[in-house]
Design a protein around this motif. Sequence first.
Motif, mmCIF file in Angstrom:
data_model
loop_
_atom_site.group_PDB
_atom_site.id
_atom_site.type_symbol
_atom_site.label_atom_id
_atom_site.label_comp_id
_atom_site.label_asym_id
_atom_site.label_seq_id
_atom_site.Cartn_x
_atom_site.Cartn_y
_atom_site.Cartn_z
ATOM 1 N N VAL A 17 0.837 -1.202 0.000
ATOM 2 C CA VAL A 17 0.000 0.000 0.000
ATOM 3 C C VAL A 17 0.873 1.254 0.000
ATOM 4 O O VAL A 17 0.636 2.199 -0.775
ATOM 5 C CB VAL A 17 -0.946 -0.011 1.214
ATOM 6 N N LEU A 18 1.864 1.285 0.846
ATOM 7 C CA LEU A 18 2.742 2.462 0.924
ATOM 8 C C LEU A 18 3.545 2.632 -0.359
ATOM 9 O O LEU A 18 3.721 3.749 -0.865
ATOM 10 C CB LEU A 18 3.685 2.318 2.130
ATOM 11 N N GLU A 19 4.040 1.538 -0.888
ATOM 12 C CA GLU A 19 4.862 1.599 -2.093
ATOM 13 C C GLU A 19 4.059 2.122 -3.281
ATOM 14 O O GLU A 19 4.551 2.938 -4.080
ATOM 15 C CB GLU A 19 5.418 0.205 -2.389
ATOM 16 N N ARG A 20 2.815 1.680 -3.407
ATOM 17 C CA ARG A 20 1.967 2.129 -4.528
ATOM 18 C C ARG A 20 1.745 3.631 -4.495
ATOM 19 O O ARG A 20 1.557 4.259 -5.541
ATOM 20 C CB ARG A 20 0.621 1.412 -4.462
ATOM 21 N N ARG A 21 1.756 4.183 -3.295
ATOM 22 C CA ARG A 21 1.495 5.628 -3.168
ATOM 23 C C ARG A 21 2.782 6.429 -3.022
ATOM 24 O O ARG A 21 2.762 7.601 -2.673
ATOM 25 C CB ARG A 21 0.572 5.874 -1.956
ATOM 26 N N GLY A 22 3.890 5.773 -3.262
ATOM 27 C CA GLY A 22 5.171 6.465 -3.229
ATOM 28 C C GLY A 22 5.592 6.879 -1.837
ATOM 29 O O GLY A 22 6.370 7.833 -1.683
ATOM 30 N N LEU A 23 5.101 6.179 -0.818
ATOM 31 C CA LEU A 23 5.429 6.513 0.568
ATOM 32 C C LEU A 23 6.525 5.585 1.090
ATOM 33 O O LEU A 23 6.741 4.484 0.578
ATOM 34 C CB LEU A 23 4.182 6.412 1.450
ATOM 35 N N PRO A 61 -3.585 8.428 9.954
ATOM 36 C CA PRO A 61 -3.635 7.006 10.318
ATOM 37 C C PRO A 61 -4.941 6.319 9.913
ATOM 38 O O PRO A 61 -4.916 5.176 9.448
ATOM 39 C CB PRO A 61 -3.459 7.026 11.836
ATOM 40 N N ARG A 62 -6.058 7.028 10.072
ATOM 41 C CA ARG A 62 -7.323 6.392 9.723
ATOM 42 C C ARG A 62 -7.411 6.157 8.213
ATOM 43 O O ARG A 62 -7.915 5.123 7.754
ATOM 44 C CB ARG A 62 -8.499 7.242 10.208
ATOM 45 N N GLU A 63 -6.888 7.089 7.438
ATOM 46 C CA GLU A 63 -6.900 6.920 5.989
ATOM 47 C C GLU A 63 -6.006 5.748 5.583
ATOM 48 O O GLU A 63 -6.373 4.930 4.732
ATOM 49 C CB GLU A 63 -6.430 8.203 5.301
ATOM 50 N N LEU A 64 -4.845 5.665 6.232
ATOM 51 C CA LEU A 64 -3.940 4.549 5.951
ATOM 52 C C LEU A 64 -4.599 3.225 6.316
ATOM 53 O O LEU A 64 -4.497 2.237 5.569
ATOM 54 C CB LEU A 64 -2.626 4.724 6.730
ATOM 55 N N ALA A 65 -5.282 3.192 7.456
ATOM 56 C CA ALA A 65 -5.977 1.969 7.869
ATOM 57 C C ALA A 65 -7.011 1.562 6.825
ATOM 58 O O ALA A 65 -7.189 0.368 6.534
ATOM 59 C CB ALA A 65 -6.637 2.175 9.227
ATOM 60 N N GLY A 66 -7.682 2.538 6.248
ATOM 61 C CA GLY A 66 -8.666 2.243 5.197
ATOM 62 C C GLY A 66 -8.024 1.632 3.972
ATOM 63 O O GLY A 66 -8.569 0.695 3.374
ATOM 64 N N TRP A 67 -6.873 2.173 3.571
ATOM 65 C CA TRP A 67 -6.163 1.618 2.416
ATOM 66 C C TRP A 67 -5.755 0.167 2.686
ATOM 67 O O TRP A 67 -5.904 -0.698 1.828
ATOM 68 C CB TRP A 67 -4.904 2.435 2.117
ATOM 69 N N ILE A 68 -5.218 -0.070 3.896
ATOM 70 C CA ILE A 68 -4.770 -1.428 4.243
ATOM 71 C C ILE A 68 -5.969 -2.376 4.302
ATOM 72 O O ILE A 68 -5.903 -3.509 3.815
ATOM 73 C CB ILE A 68 -4.015 -1.429 5.594
ATOM 74 N N ALA A 69 -7.074 -1.891 4.863
ATOM 75 C CA ALA A 69 -8.271 -2.730 4.977
ATOM 76 C C ALA A 69 -8.778 -3.152 3.604
ATOM 77 O O ALA A 69 -9.146 -4.310 3.382
ATOM 78 C CB ALA A 69 -9.367 -1.988 5.738
#
Length: 550
Positions: A17-23, A61-69
């Motif tokens: 998830v992080l890699e796809r968004r360049g994070l 964090p909540r947005e990141l949790a949504g992406w991971i979910a």
Amino acid sequence: MTPDDLALLLRATAARVLERRGLDTGVLPEQVVVERPRNPEHGDYATNLALQVGKKAGVDPRELAGWIAAALAEAVGVDSAEVAGPGFLNVRLSAQAQGAVVAVVLTEGSAYGHGTAMAGTRVNLEFVSANPTGPLHIGGARWAAVGDALGRILAAEGAEVTREYYFNDAGAQIDRFVRSLLAAALGEPTPEDGYAGAYIAEIAAEVLRAHPDALALPAADRHETFRAVGVGLMFDEIRAKLHEFGTNFDVYFHEKSLFDSGAVEKAVDTLKASGSLYFEDGAWWLRSTEFGDDKDRVVVKSNGESAYIAGDIAYFQDKRARGFDLCIYMLGADHHGYIGRLKAAASAFGDDPDTVEVMIGQMVNLRSGGTTVKMSKRAGTIVTLDDLVEAVGVDAARYALIRSSVDSNIDIDLDVWAAQSNDNPVFYVQYAHARLSALLRSAGELGITWDAPELGLLTHEREGALVRTLGELPRVVASASELREPHRVARYLEELAGTYHRFYDSCRVLPQGDEEPAPLHSARLALCAATRQVLGTGLGLLGVSAPERM
């Protein structure tokens, strides 16, 4: 899917998830923490991963949790993943994925729950080490149970463990013991600072039976005869009682050998040469405050005699010379001062002080009929291991001594621990194992097998709870090893036994009447077989028997 498997899946998913968004994926922890929610309605497992790394990655964090979910929901074995609160992630696994834990347990058998965290580490585990001046008291019994269990747990995590008993056969306490024996042999009163109790007269009589002319010997020879024979008899008794208690040692190390071999003198000379000792007021002192101790310690007294710490220093050096990477000392409640001095001794030899670990055990009290048991029938002034075992048996005694953290005092109610009821923790756990054994015997008599179960059929809430509890064993053992806390295994077993009993009350395992065996029966039997295996493994780690009939 075990909790560790889910943790790996979460980390890999978050990395994608992080890699796809360049994070930056470097913000992810090496190990993702996965926990079972207290409320089952919140899912099977939960993690705060997004809360941990969201801000570091520059995202809410909540947005990141949504992406991971969203990404996690597509993974095989995951039924759903939901965001809760500011960024918690609740995960539900499919019944098939959860049931895989059962297959793992049955495949690995007694190896399930073991790990490799301490592989390659040689551990010297010294415990009990009670002076051979009397029967083993209840405090020493606590270390006998806890130390033995810790050794088993460390070995389960891959450590090479040597269990060692430091035989204190030198020093002032031995002299007091010998003078007490001589007084008993001569029919004189116990010396003011001596040892009392019927056992003193018993041992004195044994010495005279072995050496009828002992009292006619010159004073020095008489003293040595009573010392050698009396100490030997006392130690033989302690060793025999420990063996009956299920605690055995690989090495019995004699303190006297350190002095006889010159090891103490050599260690002192080494520290003098390095400047770690200094001379003041006629004595030699260890610069222990330079290494974190609260005060400098006398190593050689002004009269030229070695202080007790001199033997400790030589003993540590001997352990390291034998190749141990970690030296664990399990000491009584009055030994807090030893923590600083032993670590200081390690540092003085140029060693890492963390090669020394000192565990301090607190007091044990026995209660019966609402009152405290204050003394032994035989020892007179103390409560002994024999008193406890005679009252409740070996299994209950070991379990009672292990199931509480060693840094807390414990009161053992003999009336509770002797009872065959669910109020008795060890009975509660052992009964679960026996009940499962009976169930599996009945299944065998009916010709029902569980060789190739359809584990995806385990969809009942109670089944899921039991499977998830089974999945916790590897982490429980790992944490018990890392924190040196065997009581974690005992408490886990009680949780597992309770979860099983609740499952059994809600889920019929065997067919009734003319009912034909169905795949669900086999799946539930497989779950029961896995539960029996884990209960047996856990009890084995505590040195407690796992009965098949009760």
